[in-house]
Design a protein around this motif. Structure first.
Motif, PDB file in Angstrom:
ATOM      1  N   LEU A   6       0.844  -1.244  -0.028  1.00 53.61           N
ATOM      2  CA  LEU A   6      -0.083   0.192   0.034  1.00 53.61           C
ATOM      3  C   LEU A   6       0.825   1.114  -0.011  1.00 53.61           C
ATOM      4  N   TYR A   7       0.426   2.247  -0.954  1.00 52.23           N
ATOM      5  CA  TYR A   7       1.239   3.477  -0.913  1.00 52.23           C
ATOM      6  C   TYR A   7       0.411   4.425  -0.873  1.00 52.23           C
ATOM      7  N   ILE A   8       0.615   5.592   0.277  1.00 51.53           N
ATOM      8  CA  ILE A   8      -0.233   6.767   0.135  1.00 51.53           C
ATOM      9  C   ILE A   8       0.743   7.866  -0.442  1.00 51.53           C
ATOM     10  N   ILE A   9       0.178   8.351  -1.674  1.00 48.86           N
ATOM     11  CA  ILE A   9       0.922   9.223  -2.608  1.00 48.86           C
ATOM     12  C   ILE A   9       0.282  10.593  -2.615  1.00 48.86           C
ATOM     13  N   PRO A  10       0.974  11.609  -2.433  1.00 52.31           N
ATOM     14  CA  PRO A  10       0.604  13.024  -2.365  1.00 52.31           C
ATOM     15  C   PRO A  10       0.776  13.603  -3.722  1.00 52.31           C
ATOM     16  N   ALA A  11      -0.008  14.315  -4.412  1.00 53.45           N
ATOM     17  CA  ALA A  11       0.093  14.876  -5.621  1.00 53.45           C
ATOM     18  C   ALA A  11       0.486  16.373  -5.130  1.00 53.45           C
ATOM     19  N   ALA A  12       1.085  16.913  -5.995  1.00 54.09           N
ATOM     20  CA  ALA A  12       1.462  18.444  -5.837  1.00 54.09           C
ATOM     21  C   ALA A  12       0.227  19.379  -6.209  1.00 54.09           C
ATOM     22  N   ASP A  13       0.264  20.410  -5.758  1.00 58.35           N
ATOM     23  CA  ASP A  13      -0.837  21.474  -6.193  1.00 58.35           C
ATOM     24  C   ASP A  13      -1.038  21.585  -7.352  1.00 58.35           C
ATOM     25  N   GLY A  14      -2.092  21.419  -7.782  1.00 63.04           N
ATOM     26  CA  GLY A  14      -2.567  21.517  -9.283  1.00 63.04           C
ATOM     27  C   GLY A  14      -2.140  20.407 -10.064  1.00 63.04           C
ATOM     28  N   LYS A  15      -1.827  19.256  -9.513  1.00 68.30           N
ATOM     29  CA  LYS A  15      -1.250  18.067 -10.405  1.00 68.30           C
ATOM     30  C   LYS A  15      -2.085  16.858 -10.116  1.00 68.30           C
ATOM     31  N   GLN A  79       6.367  10.421 -10.530  1.00 68.59           N
ATOM     32  CA  GLN A  79       7.542  11.378  -9.975  1.00 68.59           C
ATOM     33  C   GLN A  79       7.043  12.693 -10.240  1.00 68.59           C
ATOM     34  N   ALA A  80       6.740  12.928 -11.562  1.00 68.17           N
ATOM     35  CA  ALA A  80       6.552  14.501 -11.873  1.00 68.17           C
ATOM     36  C   ALA A  80       5.462  15.299 -11.320  1.00 68.17           C
ATOM     37  N   ALA A  81       4.285  14.192 -11.016  1.00 71.32           N
ATOM     38  CA  ALA A  81       3.114  14.797 -10.414  1.00 71.32           C
ATOM     39  C   ALA A  81       3.010  14.781  -8.785  1.00 71.32           C
ATOM     40  N   ALA A  82       4.245  14.115  -8.261  1.00 74.48           N
ATOM     41  CA  ALA A  82       4.093  13.975  -6.786  1.00 74.48           C
ATOM     42  C   ALA A  82       4.437  15.313  -5.948  1.00 74.48           C
ATOM     43  N   GLY A  83       3.671  15.343  -5.034  1.00 73.34           N
ATOM     44  CA  GLY A  83       4.019  16.677  -3.958  1.00 73.34           C
ATOM     45  C   GLY A  83       4.843  16.065  -2.819  1.00 73.34           C
ATOM     46  N   GLY A  84       5.583  14.902  -2.793  1.00 75.00           N
ATOM     47  CA  GLY A  84       6.455  14.593  -1.756  1.00 75.00           C
ATOM     48  C   GLY A  84       6.621  13.059  -2.093  1.00 75.00           C
ATOM     49  N   PRO A  85       7.428  12.437  -1.113  1.00 78.73           N
ATOM     50  CA  PRO A  85       7.585  10.930  -1.369  1.00 78.73           C
ATOM     51  C   PRO A  85       6.393  10.175  -0.837  1.00 78.73           C
TER      52      PRO A  85
END
Length: 96
Positions: A6-15, A79-85
């Protein structure tokens, strides 16, 4: 014995839209890997920038082997849309 990664993945603002698209594409790659038993993708109802990506595997070893054979560029969109690891861990199914 099925295990979940299981991965919890944050998107960057606007992504968020880009992250959703990238995770859908990644799910196709993961689902086709040896030992994969499928993928689930969820978005937090209270935070559109937070995704949960659940990979189901025959074993932890199958997951580890799949990482070594991922096609080049498979993670580029994420990786391009990530807002953090991402935060990730293995889980046992106790009830399904």
């Amino acid at each position: 014995m099925t295990v979940a990664r299981l991965y919890i993945i944050p998107a960057a603002d606007g992504k968020s839209a880009e992250m959703e698209e990238a995770l859908v594409e990644l799910s196709k790659v993961v689902s086709a890997a040896d030992g994969s038993e499928g993928v689930e993708l969820l978005r937090d109802l209270g935070n559109e920038h937070r995704f949960i990506f659940i990979e189901k595997w025959a074993s932890e070893e199958h997951h580890a082997r799949s990482l070594a054979t991922l096609p080049a560029g498979s993670l580029d969109g994420v990786q391009a849309a990530a807002g953090g690891p991402p935060d990730g861990a293995y889980y046992d199914y106790l009830l399904s």
